[in-house]
Design an enzyme around this catalytic site. Structure first.
Site, PDB file in Angstrom:
ATOM      1  N   HIS A   1       0.851  -1.163  -0.125  1.00 46.84           N
ATOM      2  CA  HIS A   1      -0.036  -0.043   0.020  1.00 46.84           C
ATOM      3  C   HIS A   1       0.890   1.277   0.008  1.00 46.84           C
ATOM      4  O   HIS A   1       0.852   1.979  -0.819  1.00 46.84           O
ATOM      5  CB  HIS A   1      -0.829  -0.123   1.389  1.00 46.84           C
ATOM      6  CG  HIS A   1      -1.769   1.109   1.304  1.00 46.84           C
ATOM      7  ND1 HIS A   1      -3.175   1.121   1.194  1.00 46.84           N
ATOM      8  CD2 HIS A   1      -1.685   2.545   1.753  1.00 46.84           C
ATOM      9  CE1 HIS A   1      -3.562   2.223   1.188  1.00 46.84           C
ATOM     10  NE2 HIS A   1      -2.908   3.155   1.607  1.00 46.84           N
ATOM     11  N   GLU A   2       1.816   1.257   1.060  1.00 42.98           N
ATOM     12  CA  GLU A   2       2.402   2.514   1.073  1.00 42.98           C
ATOM     13  C   GLU A   2       3.763   2.561  -0.063  1.00 42.98           C
ATOM     14  O   GLU A   2       3.850   3.755  -0.615  1.00 42.98           O
ATOM     15  CB  GLU A   2       3.305   2.445   2.199  1.00 42.98           C
ATOM     16  CG  GLU A   2       2.507   2.584   3.758  1.00 42.98           C
ATOM     17  CD  GLU A   2       1.678   3.578   3.554  1.00 42.98           C
ATOM     18  OE1 GLU A   2       2.000   4.841   3.066  1.00 42.98           O
ATOM     19  OE2 GLU A   2       0.387   3.571   4.226  1.00 42.98           O
TER      20      GLU A   2
ATOM     21  N   HIS B   1       1.761   4.449  -3.000  1.00 40.72           N
ATOM     22  CA  HIS B   1       1.682   5.568  -2.955  1.00 40.72           C
ATOM     23  C   HIS B   1       3.178   6.318  -3.348  1.00 40.72           C
ATOM     24  O   HIS B   1       3.151   7.253  -4.258  1.00 40.72           O
ATOM     25  CB  HIS B   1       1.560   6.014  -1.457  1.00 40.72           C
ATOM     26  CG  HIS B   1       0.082   5.827  -0.844  1.00 40.72           C
ATOM     27  ND1 HIS B   1      -1.117   6.201  -1.670  1.00 40.72           N
ATOM     28  CD2 HIS B   1      -0.264   5.523   0.057  1.00 40.72           C
ATOM     29  CE1 HIS B   1      -2.141   5.885  -1.058  1.00 40.72           C
ATOM     30  NE2 HIS B   1      -1.774   5.405   0.107  1.00 40.72           N
TER      31      HIS B   1
END
Length: 201
Positions: free
Chosen positions: A15-16, A19
């Site tokens: 997820h990170e 980003h």
């Protein structure tokens, strides 16, 4: 518990990274310069959030720093950067569901359990992070799409939005608001996965 921890580590890390990678591709090196453009979980874990993962089976990662002033088109890039995280969880869940769908009759029980947890947690994180409350990605997407004067108002009252969000998540009020919504949407996504892969039967 080990399957929960493994699933959360994978979910948070990807997820990170999503980003950070999306921001980097749109011209913002902030996350890259801070060592966040990596799939090494160590660089994404928050100490307190990690402790909660170990003790309670749930936690959080360190948010990826993003400087929207580095984007040529801040509104479009901002939306895509915010959307990248939840979409990465959706993709993990979709892949894990597909693997589970095709091996469920022949795989060992621990593999089935791990894949089930990967699917469920990543679908939950996908839906959860799109909720329109700060500091979640859904709120950031709305913030980027809003006109400047509305965005200023949102920034002004953001702290109250965070407080409202915490109340709805932590207190019994969540049982009548956020939790039922998450349950319905999670089941809907799972049903969608089932429909897609049933085509191959």
């Amino acid at each position: 518990m080990p399957f929960v921890i493994i699933s959360l580590l994978v979910a948070f890390t990807v997820h990170e990274f999503a980003h950070a990678y999306t921001a980097y591709k749109f011209g913002d090196d902030t996350a890259k310069d801070q060592g966040r453009l990596t799939l090494n979980p160590v660089h994404h874990l928050d100490p307190i959030g990690t402790l909660f993962i170990l003790l309670a089976g749930f936690g959080w990662a360190r948010p990826v720093p993003v400087n929207r002033r580095n984007f040529a088109n801040p509104k479009l890039a901002g939306v895509l950067v915010s959307l990248a995280g939840p979409l990465s969880n959706f993709l993990i869940a979709f892949i894990a569901f597909g693997i589970l769908f095709f091996i469920i009759g022949s795989a060992p029980s621990f593999a089935i359990e791990l894949l089930n947890m990967m699917v469920w947690l990543n679908v939950l994180l996908f839906v959860f992070n799109l909720l329109p409350f700060p500091p979640l990605d859904g709120y950031r997407i709305i913030e980027d799409l809003a006109p400047p004067h509305t965005r200023m108002k949102m920034t002004q009252y953001e702290q109250y939005g965070v407080l409202l969000f915490l109340i709805l998540v932590i207190t019994p009020l969540g049982d009548y608001s956020i939790h039922p919504f998450l349950s319905v949407m999670t089941r809907a996504v799972m049903t969608g996965f089932q429909s897609i892969f049933s085509i191959f039967l």
